[in-house]
Motif scaffolding. Sequence first.
Motif, PDB file in Angstrom:
ATOM      1  N   CYS A   1     -35.197  17.718  23.632  1.00 39.15           N
ATOM      2  CA  CYS A   1     -34.446  18.849  24.199  1.00 39.15           C
ATOM      3  C   CYS A   1     -33.176  18.360  24.901  1.00 39.15           C
ATOM      4  N   ASP A   2     -33.249  17.186  25.535  1.00 40.08           N
ATOM      5  CA  ASP A   2     -32.097  16.662  26.267  1.00 40.08           C
ATOM      6  C   ASP A   2     -30.980  16.188  25.345  1.00 40.08           C
ATOM      7  N   GLY A   3     -31.344  15.712  24.157  1.00 43.77           N
ATOM      8  CA  GLY A   3     -30.330  15.094  23.315  1.00 43.77           C
ATOM      9  C   GLY A   3     -29.969  15.829  22.051  1.00 43.77           C
ATOM     10  N   GLU A   4     -30.785  16.795  21.633  1.00 42.82           N
ATOM     11  CA  GLU A   4     -30.545  17.474  20.348  1.00 42.82           C
ATOM     12  C   GLU A   4     -30.433  18.978  20.560  1.00 42.82           C
ATOM     13  N   GLU A   5     -29.289  19.534  20.197  1.00 44.59           N
ATOM     14  CA  GLU A   5     -29.090  20.985  20.345  1.00 44.59           C
ATOM     15  C   GLU A   5     -29.816  21.727  19.227  1.00 44.59           C
ATOM     16  N   PRO A   6     -30.696  22.669  19.555  1.00 42.64           N
ATOM     17  CA  PRO A   6     -31.408  23.408  18.502  1.00 42.64           C
ATOM     18  C   PRO A   6     -30.493  24.394  17.787  1.00 42.64           C
ATOM     19  N   VAL A   7     -30.797  24.665  16.538  1.00 48.29           N
ATOM     20  CA  VAL A   7     -30.032  25.640  15.753  1.00 48.29           C
ATOM     21  C   VAL A   7     -30.943  26.805  15.415  1.00 48.29           C
ATOM     22  N   LEU A   8     -30.340  27.933  15.044  1.00 43.87           N
ATOM     23  CA  LEU A   8     -31.122  29.105  14.666  1.00 43.87           C
ATOM     24  C   LEU A   8     -31.927  28.808  13.407  1.00 43.87           C
ATOM     25  N   THR A   9     -33.229  28.991  13.502  1.00 46.87           N
ATOM     26  CA  THR A   9     -34.105  28.775  12.350  1.00 46.87           C
ATOM     27  C   THR A   9     -34.977  30.005  12.147  1.00 46.87           C
ATOM     28  N   ALA A  10     -35.352  30.246  10.895  1.00 52.50           N
ATOM     29  CA  ALA A  10     -36.124  31.441  10.549  1.00 52.50           C
ATOM     30  C   ALA A  10     -37.505  31.405  11.187  1.00 52.50           C
ATOM     31  N   GLN A  11     -37.910  32.561  11.747  1.00 48.95           N
ATOM     32  CA  GLN A  11     -39.216  32.698  12.381  1.00 48.95           C
ATOM     33  C   GLN A  11     -40.119  33.652  11.611  1.00 48.95           C
ATOM     34  N   GLY A  12     -39.647  34.046  10.432  1.00 48.71           N
ATOM     35  CA  GLY A  12     -40.411  34.999   9.639  1.00 48.71           C
ATOM     36  C   GLY A  12     -39.750  36.362   9.641  1.00 48.71           C
ATOM     37  N   GLY A  13     -39.456  36.898   8.451  1.00 51.06           N
ATOM     38  CA  GLY A  13     -38.772  38.181   8.367  1.00 51.06           C
ATOM     39  C   GLY A  13     -37.346  38.068   8.880  1.00 51.06           C
ATOM     40  N   ASP A  14     -36.845  39.176   9.414  1.00 47.58           N
ATOM     41  CA  ASP A  14     -35.485  39.195   9.962  1.00 47.58           C
ATOM     42  C   ASP A  14     -35.532  38.749  11.422  1.00 47.58           C
ATOM     43  N   HIS A  15     -35.775  37.466  11.644  1.00 49.49           N
ATOM     44  CA  HIS A  15     -35.971  36.976  13.004  1.00 49.49           C
ATOM     45  C   HIS A  15     -35.686  35.476  13.037  1.00 49.49           C
ATOM     46  N   ASP A  16     -34.669  35.087  13.824  1.00 49.63           N
ATOM     47  CA  ASP A  16     -34.303  33.681  13.982  1.00 49.63           C
ATOM     48  C   ASP A  16     -34.279  33.331  15.458  1.00 49.63           C
ATOM     49  N   ALA A  17     -34.588  32.069  15.772  1.00 47.68           N
ATOM     50  CA  ALA A  17     -34.537  31.597  17.156  1.00 47.68           C
ATOM     51  C   ALA A  17     -34.061  30.153  17.180  1.00 47.68           C
ATOM     52  N   ALA A  18     -33.311  29.807  18.234  1.00 50.24           N
ATOM     53  CA  ALA A  18     -32.769  28.456  18.387  1.00 50.24           C
ATOM     54  C   ALA A  18     -33.563  27.718  19.455  1.00 50.24           C
ATOM     55  N   CYS A  19     -34.748  27.247  19.061  1.00 55.24           N
ATOM     56  CA  CYS A  19     -35.606  26.494  19.986  1.00 55.24           C
ATOM     57  C   CYS A  19     -36.423  25.502  19.162  1.00 55.24           C
ATOM     58  N   HIS A  20     -36.483  24.244  19.634  1.00 60.80           N
ATOM     59  CA  HIS A  20     -37.255  23.231  18.912  1.00 60.80           C
ATOM     60  C   HIS A  20     -38.738  23.567  18.904  1.00 60.80           C
ATOM     61  N   PHE A  21     -39.189  24.317  19.912  1.00 61.24           N
ATOM     62  CA  PHE A  21     -40.629  24.573  20.063  1.00 61.24           C
ATOM     63  C   PHE A  21     -40.890  26.073  20.184  1.00 61.24           C
ATOM     64  N   ALA A  22     -40.205  26.847  19.338  1.00 63.49           N
ATOM     65  CA  ALA A  22     -40.333  28.305  19.381  1.00 63.49           C
ATOM     66  C   ALA A  22     -41.778  28.716  19.131  1.00 63.49           C
ATOM     67  N   ARG A  23     -42.244  29.642  19.965  1.00 64.07           N
ATOM     68  CA  ARG A  23     -43.598  30.156  19.803  1.00 64.07           C
ATOM     69  C   ARG A  23     -43.623  31.612  20.254  1.00 64.07           C
ATOM     70  N   SER A  24     -44.464  32.397  19.622  1.00 66.45           N
ATOM     71  CA  SER A  24     -44.539  33.823  19.934  1.00 66.45           C
ATOM     72  C   SER A  24     -45.273  34.048  21.252  1.00 66.45           C
ATOM     73  N   LEU A  25     -44.798  35.058  21.998  1.00 62.35           N
ATOM     74  CA  LEU A  25     -45.445  35.417  23.257  1.00 62.35           C
ATOM     75  C   LEU A  25     -45.278  36.912  23.482  1.00 62.35           C
ATOM     76  N   GLN A  26     -46.364  37.600  23.780  1.00 60.48           N
ATOM     77  CA  GLN A  26     -46.293  39.023  24.106  1.00 60.48           C
ATOM     78  C   GLN A  26     -46.071  39.172  25.610  1.00 60.48           C
ATOM     79  N   VAL A  27     -45.051  39.933  25.987  1.00 64.14           N
ATOM     80  CA  VAL A  27     -44.713  40.067  27.403  1.00 64.14           C
ATOM     81  C   VAL A  27     -44.975  41.475  27.930  1.00 64.14           C
ATOM     82  N   PHE A  28     -45.314  42.407  27.056  1.00 66.82           N
ATOM     83  CA  PHE A  28     -45.612  43.767  27.510  1.00 66.82           C
ATOM     84  C   PHE A  28     -47.097  44.064  27.321  1.00 66.82           C
TER      85      PHE A  28
END
Length: 722
Positions: A695-722
């Motif tokens: 995380c300190d040395g590599e900038e994440p890029v937008l990557t597909a998360q399934g369907g019409d959904h992209d996120a720029a995180c090396h460790f993207a994970r789903s979370l329900q907040v509501f």
Amino acid sequence: MTSSTVKKLSDSDPVPTASAGIPALEITDLNVRFPSEDGVVHAVRGVSLSVNSGEVLGIVGESGSGKSVTSMSVMGLHDASARLSGSIRLHGTELLGRSDRWMSKVRGKKLAMVFQDPLSALNPVFTIGDQIIEALQIHDRKLSDSAARERALELLTAVGIPNPDVRIKNFPHEFSGGMRQRVMIAMAIANNPDVIIADEPTTALDVTIQAQILDLLRYAQRETGAAVIIITHDLGVVAGLADKVAVMYAGRIVESGTVEDIFYRPAMPYTIGLLGSLPRPDVDTDEPLATVEGNPPSLLNLPGGCPFAPRCPLAGDECREAEPALERLAAGDASSEGGSQAFGAPSRRGHRAACIHAQDILANKRTYADIYPLPESVAHRRRRDEDAEPILELTELTKTYPLMKGAVFKRRVGTVHAVNRIDLQIRPGETLGLVGESGCGKTTTLMSILGLTAPEHGRVVVFGRDTASLNRRGRKEVRKNLQVVFQDPMASLDPRMPISDILTEPLIYNGYSKAQAKKRVGDLMELVGLEPSHANRYPRHFSGGQKQRIGIARALALEPKLLVLDEPVSALDVSIQAGVLNLLERLQVELGLSYLFVAHDLSVIRHIADRVAVMYLGRIVEIGDVTSVYDHPRHPYTQALLSAIPVPDPEKERSRERILLHGDLPSPANLPTGCPFRTRCPLRPSLSEADQRRCDGEEPVLTAQGGDHDAACHFARSLQVF
């Protein structure tokens, strides 16, 4: 402060102290009048309420309902021309009629206030430390400078100010808005007051900072055991914080009760309308919002009968005969137990409403859909045509500004990275929501689009035309199809011009004859729900919601295909906001419009948008279908944003876990290496050292998360907040 009905009391009386069985603060039949050029404004009319130690009372209502006037009356901060009557008692001791000298002993010691605008409330010529120390020593003359400084450092640490030993020497302008509000809370709790009044403490703050401030208020209430009165227009804030609620309208309380009474069993049509006007961040629906038509009455000359009758769908002739009292409601018994009794008093707690239909509403469980006529549903969302050519396309868009130093001989000392290589697309008939904290680059992105000039880096393609190749004539042609609606409707309308001239100006400039323009003005007024005959009036003659409708009409004058909406409802009361949102949805369907909708209110974005893009430090960190992003956010920043949104549901608010971000947005002139979010990321402590180094040395890029959904995180994970 003067009043012909308030007796002057002695300055020799002792400062009140808590007594068992007596409310911390009790207001009885409070009336406040102000003289004006047009007559006497009756700003507060017979308000009675009480709050006990350890309780939180929420006061809600539209602008001008008397909320802040009530709080200023308690603090004794009205102008000398104000005329007050009734009673305000702190621990049973009367406050009305006290001199400013006596009240100075109480303010800060027994009564504390957190103001809406911390920059105005803090003295700009003194350091933060000096102001906190003054608040301590003025009530304890024996407190030494060193002891006061230590206590000030404790308070700054308690409210989450980083490096308090350094920041104590800073001035207010060196703090962000959220940090200044933290300082205000530190000053409020410095002397362990018995009553804390928070007047719109989170209105001007980003949702992540708002969550921190609300958490601080809960901390302050727990630490001091104080009674807390929170004044707000945000019903979600009240749902998560208050024990009981008072709803104000036209200077008086029109409904009161426990927070469950107000949210689950509202009995006053005004309260029901407010709740129905709220877009819900936790609910995915195409159902239009309830709208409370009209405006609150003038407090100069109130009409007879119920003041809400002109806006109430249930109002009949009987409602206009006399103003209803605030009466206690009981199942099967609509009798009153004394409408003037202060609600929430220990001897009589109960649900009260000032409406002759209240008992019928409760008995029949009538909702806003039963009372307010809803416009037809415009179920057009989630139908993105992937094959259609984008009408707006941004590719690698970048915008920087030089950071200069020196008064006479300026030199460049750095670069502000406002927008950093973002990609966006909007297709015909689609609404794209753009969200993020202040300073993330939203407005700079809009200005880069609206400028229709070659970007610093990357491409901006509007209606298939690259802005880098547009000449003056080409830009004029494109602007017919690209229009903007600004955040502040008053500032965007020329006060010297009648509405007809404001709407005619772009038409004449683009070749319409005077006759054609005049007809078009009438059509535009009807299109946005305004009376065409009012086109000869000036902006000052219209309400805030009506002025925003005029701004929308002006944007639609040339029949554009794309509207850029920059916080178009943030300055409006919730009931007015609902009408504007319904209007925008209807116009989109009728005219085939596309919207780029910028907002800090994520509840509004969920209601109106098809897709949402989340910005952080000039980058898009998550983008996708609004349902997917809200229900299954993948980026930790998006998760924190969504978890911070107050939901107008007390049960949900009590069970939800907040993801609190620590610190403020880093400076865009000094971006973190690697992932731009790593300095505030709540996920980071759970990562291994190797993952943290990534995380300190590599900038994440937008990557597909399934369907019409992209996120720029090396460790993207789903979370329900509501």
